[in-house]
Design a protein around this motif. Structure first.
Motif, PDB file in Angstrom:
ATOM      1  N   ILE A  10      -8.234   6.382  -0.057  1.00  0.00           N
ATOM      2  CA  ILE A  10      -7.053   5.566  -0.337  1.00  0.00           C
ATOM      3  C   ILE A  10      -5.821   6.454  -0.212  1.00  0.00           C
ATOM      4  O   ILE A  10      -5.733   7.504  -0.856  1.00  0.00           O
ATOM      5  CB  ILE A  10      -7.088   4.985  -1.765  1.00  0.00           C
ATOM      6  CG1 ILE A  10      -8.350   4.160  -1.996  1.00  0.00           C
ATOM      7  CG2 ILE A  10      -5.840   4.134  -2.029  1.00  0.00           C
ATOM      8  CD1 ILE A  10      -8.543   3.771  -3.451  1.00  0.00           C
ATOM      9  N   VAL A  54      -6.609   1.903   3.103  1.00  0.00           N
ATOM     10  CA  VAL A  54      -7.985   2.212   2.697  1.00  0.00           C
ATOM     11  C   VAL A  54      -8.809   2.417   3.958  1.00  0.00           C
ATOM     12  O   VAL A  54      -8.906   1.513   4.795  1.00  0.00           O
ATOM     13  CB  VAL A  54      -8.598   1.093   1.834  1.00  0.00           C
ATOM     14  CG1 VAL A  54      -9.988   1.491   1.362  1.00  0.00           C
ATOM     15  CG2 VAL A  54      -7.696   0.775   0.640  1.00  0.00           C
ATOM     16  N   THR A  57     -12.761  10.958   5.931  1.00  0.00           N
ATOM     17  CA  THR A  57     -13.264   9.586   6.060  1.00  0.00           C
ATOM     18  C   THR A  57     -14.745   9.533   6.401  1.00  0.00           C
ATOM     19  O   THR A  57     -15.375   8.487   6.246  1.00  0.00           O
ATOM     20  CB  THR A  57     -12.458   8.806   7.115  1.00  0.00           C
ATOM     21  OG1 THR A  57     -12.418   9.560   8.331  1.00  0.00           O
ATOM     22  CG2 THR A  57     -11.044   8.533   6.636  1.00  0.00           C
ATOM     23  N   TYR A  70      -1.360   6.069  -0.017  1.00  0.00           N
ATOM     24  CA  TYR A  70      -0.295   5.107  -0.307  1.00  0.00           C
ATOM     25  C   TYR A  70       1.058   5.801  -0.189  1.00  0.00           C
ATOM     26  O   TYR A  70       1.155   7.023  -0.317  1.00  0.00           O
ATOM     27  CB  TYR A  70      -0.464   4.517  -1.715  1.00  0.00           C
ATOM     28  CG  TYR A  70      -0.170   5.490  -2.847  1.00  0.00           C
ATOM     29  CD1 TYR A  70       1.017   5.404  -3.581  1.00  0.00           C
ATOM     30  CD2 TYR A  70      -1.064   6.498  -3.183  1.00  0.00           C
ATOM     31  CE1 TYR A  70       1.299   6.287  -4.601  1.00  0.00           C
ATOM     32  CE2 TYR A  70      -0.789   7.396  -4.205  1.00  0.00           C
ATOM     33  CZ  TYR A  70       0.395   7.278  -4.915  1.00  0.00           C
ATOM     34  OH  TYR A  70       0.670   8.178  -5.924  1.00  0.00           O
ATOM     35  N   LEU A  73      -7.507  -3.130  -6.151  1.00  0.00           N
ATOM     36  CA  LEU A  73      -8.642  -2.896  -5.246  1.00  0.00           C
ATOM     37  C   LEU A  73      -9.989  -2.993  -5.962  1.00  0.00           C
ATOM     38  O   LEU A  73     -11.037  -2.803  -5.342  1.00  0.00           O
ATOM     39  CB  LEU A  73      -8.507  -1.523  -4.583  1.00  0.00           C
ATOM     40  CG  LEU A  73      -7.297  -1.326  -3.656  1.00  0.00           C
ATOM     41  CD1 LEU A  73      -7.205   0.122  -3.188  1.00  0.00           C
ATOM     42  CD2 LEU A  73      -7.373  -2.265  -2.454  1.00  0.00           C
ATOM     43  N   ARG A 108     -14.564   7.031   0.929  1.00  0.00           N
ATOM     44  CA  ARG A 108     -13.578   5.970   1.126  1.00  0.00           C
ATOM     45  C   ARG A 108     -12.250   6.562   0.666  1.00  0.00           C
ATOM     46  O   ARG A 108     -12.121   7.011  -0.481  1.00  0.00           O
ATOM     47  CB  ARG A 108     -13.936   4.741   0.285  1.00  0.00           C
ATOM     48  CG  ARG A 108     -12.887   3.645   0.356  1.00  0.00           C
ATOM     49  CD  ARG A 108     -13.365   2.356  -0.287  1.00  0.00           C
ATOM     50  NE  ARG A 108     -13.927   2.567  -1.614  1.00  0.00           N
ATOM     51  CZ  ARG A 108     -14.279   1.580  -2.429  1.00  0.00           C
ATOM     52  NH1 ARG A 108     -14.145   0.323  -2.041  1.00  0.00           N
ATOM     53  NH2 ARG A 108     -14.783   1.824  -3.611  1.00  0.00           N
ATOM     54  N   MET A 139      -8.575   9.312  -3.671  1.00  0.00           N
ATOM     55  CA  MET A 139      -7.193   8.829  -3.552  1.00  0.00           C
ATOM     56  C   MET A 139      -6.280  10.033  -3.339  1.00  0.00           C
ATOM     57  O   MET A 139      -6.405  11.055  -4.030  1.00  0.00           O
ATOM     58  CB  MET A 139      -6.785   8.068  -4.797  1.00  0.00           C
ATOM     59  CG  MET A 139      -5.473   7.319  -4.640  1.00  0.00           C
ATOM     60  SD  MET A 139      -5.278   6.076  -5.953  1.00  0.00           S
ATOM     61  CE  MET A 139      -3.805   5.232  -5.402  1.00  0.00           C
ATOM     62  N   THR A 195     -14.971   7.470  -3.785  1.00  0.00           N
ATOM     63  CA  THR A 195     -13.623   7.167  -3.309  1.00  0.00           C
ATOM     64  C   THR A 195     -12.693   8.318  -3.656  1.00  0.00           C
ATOM     65  O   THR A 195     -12.744   8.859  -4.767  1.00  0.00           O
ATOM     66  CB  THR A 195     -13.106   5.863  -3.943  1.00  0.00           C
ATOM     67  OG1 THR A 195     -13.987   4.795  -3.603  1.00  0.00           O
ATOM     68  CG2 THR A 195     -11.711   5.534  -3.453  1.00  0.00           C
TER      69      THR A 195
END
Length: 259
Positions: A51, A15, A45, A53, A83, A49, A25, A23
């Motif tokens: 994310i 994150v 960024t 993975y 989260l 925010r 992802m 946000t």
């Protein structure tokens, strides 16, 4: 980077970016880790925010048993729950786009806008996947690496950017074999055509003009079956965010920030 438990499987999650605000992802391609998004991170960024993975069976994430698009999708929801994040934008490329289709149809309340890049909803003939599974079982990922990289990046880019090409090849070869094979098995039966009309989120489809893995026609099939979806074409092969980093980032930022 936290490790998040998804039904007994530990997933490697990062994150970064703004603490407040929207946000985003991001979900990567088969045979890649979250590092494939590095070209986008400086710009994204600043606005979001972010994310990222490693999908189960990839990178530093664990693996336990067979997989499916539903399983990969539920992993994403487990990350968001852990989260304490209710809703995100989604950007997935290739397999990440396939997971995004499942999520958009099955968990619409968790997603604002969705970007599906260089992806497909359906493979009518699983032969290529069966051949790849056989080759990797017999010779490891090194046995298919040159052919895969040839689909990921155009010959012109590979010649112009040998260091980037070498990094992408190294990422692929370092993939855990069992996780890669499990993903290939899931892809060999992919048919998410019926899910597309259920996706209500504003959706952008990105396709590469020189993408032979998921050609423009595959993107057009997705775009035409998701209500109100739009499409952007980039002069790239399959991993378009690496081959055309600025154009890809501009497309993502433009779509996510437009009112």
């Amino acid at each position: 980077m936290p490790m998040i438990d998804a039904d007994g499987c530990l997933l490697n999650v990062s994150v970064e970016g703004r603490d407040s605000g929207p946000t985003l992802m991001m979900s990567n391609s088969l045979g890649c880790t979250m590092a494939m998004w590095e070209p986008q991170m400086p710009a994204l960024t600043k606005l979001f925010r972010v994310i990222r993975y490693d999908r189960r069976g990839h990178g530093k994430s664990g693996m336990n048993g067979p997989t499916s698009m539903e399983r990969y999708g539920k992993d994403v929801l487990a990350i968001l729950d852990d989260l304490n994040i209710d809703k995100v934008h989604w950007c997935g490329l290739s397999m990440g786009g396939m997971v995004g289709q499942w999520l958009g149809a099955n968990a619409p309340e968790r997603f604002n806008k969705i970007i599906l890049a260089n992806t497909s909803c359906y493979y009518p003939d699983p032969t290529n996947w069966h051949n790849r599974i056989k080759a990797v079982r017999e010779g490891g990922l090194a046995a298919v690496a040159d052919a895969v990289i040839g689909g990921w990046l155009t010959a012109d880019f590979r010649e112009r950017e040998p260091e980037t090409t070498a990094k992408m090849k190294a990422m692929l070869i370092a993939s855990p074999v069992e996780g890669y094979l499990a993903a290939c098995e899931a892809l060999s039966t992919l048919d998410q055509r019926a899910l597309l009309p259920k996706i209500k989120s504003p959706t952008l489809v990105i396709a590469g003009r020189q993408d032979n893995a998921t050609p423009v026609a595959a993107g057009e099939l997705i775009r035409s079956n998701i209500p109100g979806a739009s499409m952007t074409l980039l002069d790239a092969a399959h991993i378009s965010n690496v081959e055309q980093p600025y154009a890809f980032t501009d497309a993502v930022v433009g779509f996510l920030t437009q009112r």
